[in-house]
Structures are given as structure tokens and as C-alpha cells.
Design a protein around this motif. Structure first.
Motif, PDB file in Angstrom:
ATOM      1  N   PHE A  20     -27.251 -25.868  -5.369  1.00 50.95           N
ATOM      2  CA  PHE A  20     -25.974 -26.474  -5.771  1.00 50.95           C
ATOM      3  C   PHE A  20     -25.048 -26.583  -4.562  1.00 50.95           C
ATOM      4  N   TYR A  25     -24.039 -30.178  -7.217  1.00 51.71           N
ATOM      5  CA  TYR A  25     -24.504 -29.857  -8.565  1.00 51.71           C
ATOM      6  C   TYR A  25     -25.226 -31.039  -9.206  1.00 51.71           C
ATOM      7  N   THR A  28     -28.828 -31.855  -7.884  1.00 56.02           N
ATOM      8  CA  THR A  28     -29.858 -30.818  -8.007  1.00 56.02           C
ATOM      9  C   THR A  28     -30.469 -30.857  -9.401  1.00 56.02           C
ATOM     10  N   LYS A  51     -29.133 -26.948 -16.501  1.00 47.18           N
ATOM     11  CA  LYS A  51     -28.253 -26.427 -15.451  1.00 47.18           C
ATOM     12  C   LYS A  51     -27.028 -25.733 -16.033  1.00 47.18           C
ATOM     13  N   VAL A  55     -25.333 -22.079 -14.978  1.00 49.01           N
ATOM     14  CA  VAL A  55     -23.929 -21.823 -14.656  1.00 49.01           C
ATOM     15  C   VAL A  55     -23.387 -20.682 -15.511  1.00 49.01           C
ATOM     16  N   PHE A 101     -20.706 -22.471  -3.069  1.00 52.69           N
ATOM     17  CA  PHE A 101     -21.070 -22.947  -4.411  1.00 52.69           C
ATOM     18  C   PHE A 101     -19.827 -23.375  -5.172  1.00 52.69           C
ATOM     19  N   PHE A 105     -18.966 -27.077  -6.818  1.00 54.22           N
ATOM     20  CA  PHE A 105     -19.058 -27.115  -8.273  1.00 54.22           C
ATOM     21  C   PHE A 105     -17.733 -27.367  -8.971  1.00 54.22           C
ATOM     22  N   SER A 116     -19.281 -26.254 -18.763  1.00 49.98           N
ATOM     23  CA  SER A 116     -19.117 -25.265 -17.701  1.00 49.98           C
ATOM     24  C   SER A 116     -17.663 -24.908 -17.447  1.00 49.98           C
TER      25      SER A 116
END
Length: 220
Positions: A20, A25, A28, A51, A55, A101, A105, A116
Motif C-alpha cells: 500500500f 492502496y 495494490t 483489502k 485495513v 502507509f 491511504f 475504512s
């Protein structure tokens, strides 16, 4: 020897977080994560359906590590500001290694409809873990927090904590030291707020804060 289940799960999560950060993000895929981890796609999907689940596992890991790190701090009856400052710095210690990350993200996490989002229903388990820390920050403070704000203060502190986290994500200072200075500069502000709550007319202010919190914490 084959890795133990917990090790396989951790390998997938660690690999995902690295990818990520490196690729972003959106770019991937679960297949890419499996390949990079040396696993078959079916093995990766066995542990994480998508995914978003990765998370959420990351969120839970962070909150678990944070709770373990602050257990000793919260066991003693320190003043509220000391407890809160220590808890926030401990959180920055926990997430320090994940700054790349977070930067990759953040646009996903703040999207209103994203599962998320820290305020989403999907994020409820991790959110409750984090809220539990702030409830303990308030409950164990000495002297005791005024009763009229004792129930709403944990959620208010948690929302402020989200603001600190967002600041940290965008902080480009070495080691994100500006975020630590922000914590040290803002934590003392809770003192005047508590003094207002103790005043005869402070109840009206508390109720206004309570109404605002109810709106902010509405389920997404």
C-alpha cells in the motif's frame, strides 16, 4: 515447516501494508499481495476476503498495541492532562513506523462512504477499542473529572485524537515531531474546559457539546 496460522495472517498484513505504501492502496490487488508474500491467492483470500478486511485488521492491531502500551500509564491515578498527554504520545510511538502507509491511504480513509473510515460501521470494533482507552483516561483521573462531563468527555477526546492522527498523516517534519508539539500545546486546553463545566452556568455549554457530539458520532 509450514508457518503457523497466526504467522501467515501477519505475513499477509505486513506485506499488504508495505505494498500500500509503495504502490498506493488502489493499485495494490489481493493477488499482488499474495504473490509478494509467497502465497497462493486462495490462501490470502482464506484469511482476508478483500483489502477492506486488511485495513480493519491493521486498525485492530494498532489499537491493541496502543492499549498494551498505555496499560501501566492508566493504572495510576494521574491528573487528566498528564494521562491524556502520555496516551497520545504512546499512540504516536505505536504508529510511527506506518507513516508512509498513512500518507498513501488517507484519501481512502476519509471518503464518506468508505468502509475504512474510522467512523464507519465496519470500523466499529477498532473504534470501540480506541474509545475504551479514552474512557479509562477519564475514569481513572485524579482528581476526578466533573460528573456532568464524565460521560461525554471520552468521545470528545477521541474525536480530537482523530484530528491529531490526520495532522500526523500530513506531517513532514522529521519523525513527525510537529505532531508531538501539537499534542503538548493542545492537551492543556482541557483544563479551562473542565473549569467551565464546574461553573453554575456550565451545564448549558456541556449540553451544547453533547448535542454536537451526537451529530459527529452518528453511524455512517
Amino acid at each position: 515447516m509450514s508457518p503457523r496460522p497466526a504467522e501467515t495472517r501477519q505475513l499477509i498484513l505486513d506485506t499488504a501494508l508495505r505494498l500500500f505504501e509503495e504502490r498506493g492502496y488502489a493499485a495494490t490487488t489481493m493477488r499482488a499481495i499474495a504473490a509478494e508474500a509467497g502465497l497462493s491467492p486462495s490462501n490470502a483470500y482464506y484469511w482476508f476476503a478483500n483489502k477492506d478486511e486488511l485495513v480493519q485488521a491493521f486498525y485492530v492491531r494498532i489499537q491493541t498495541d496502543h492499549a498494551e502500551r498505555v496499560a501501566v500509564i492508566l493504572a495510576g491515578g494521574l491528573p487528566l492532562t498528564d494521562r491524556l498527554r502520555a496516551v497520545e504520545h504512546a499512540f504516536l510511538d505505536v504508529i510511527g513506523a506506518y507513516h508512509g502507509f498513512g500518507s498513501a491511504f488517507v484519501s481512502i480513509a476519509i471518503a464518506p462512504d468508505s468502509p475504512s473510515s474510522p467512523l464507519s460501521e465496519t470500523s466499529a470494533p477498532a473504534r470501540e477499542q480506541s474509545l475504551a482507552i479514552y474512557r479509562e483516561v477519564v475514569a481513572g483521573a485524579a482528581p476526578r473529572v466533573p460528573e456532568k462531563v464524565r460521560d461525554l468527555l471520552p468521545e470528545l477526546l477521541w474525536l480530537c485524537h482523530l484530528g491529531v492522527t490526520l495532522f500526523w498523516v500530513t506531517d513532514r517534519s522529521p519523525g513527525q515531531e510537529r505532531t508531538r508539539r501539537l499534542v503538548d500545546a493542545t492537551v492543556p486546553l482541557i483544563g479551562p474546559m473542565l473549569r467551565v463545566a464546574r461553573l453554575p452556568w456550565g451545564g448549558a455549554v456541556v449540553e451544547q457539546v453533547r448535542t454536537a457530539l451526537a451529530v459527529a458520532m452518528e453511524p455512517r
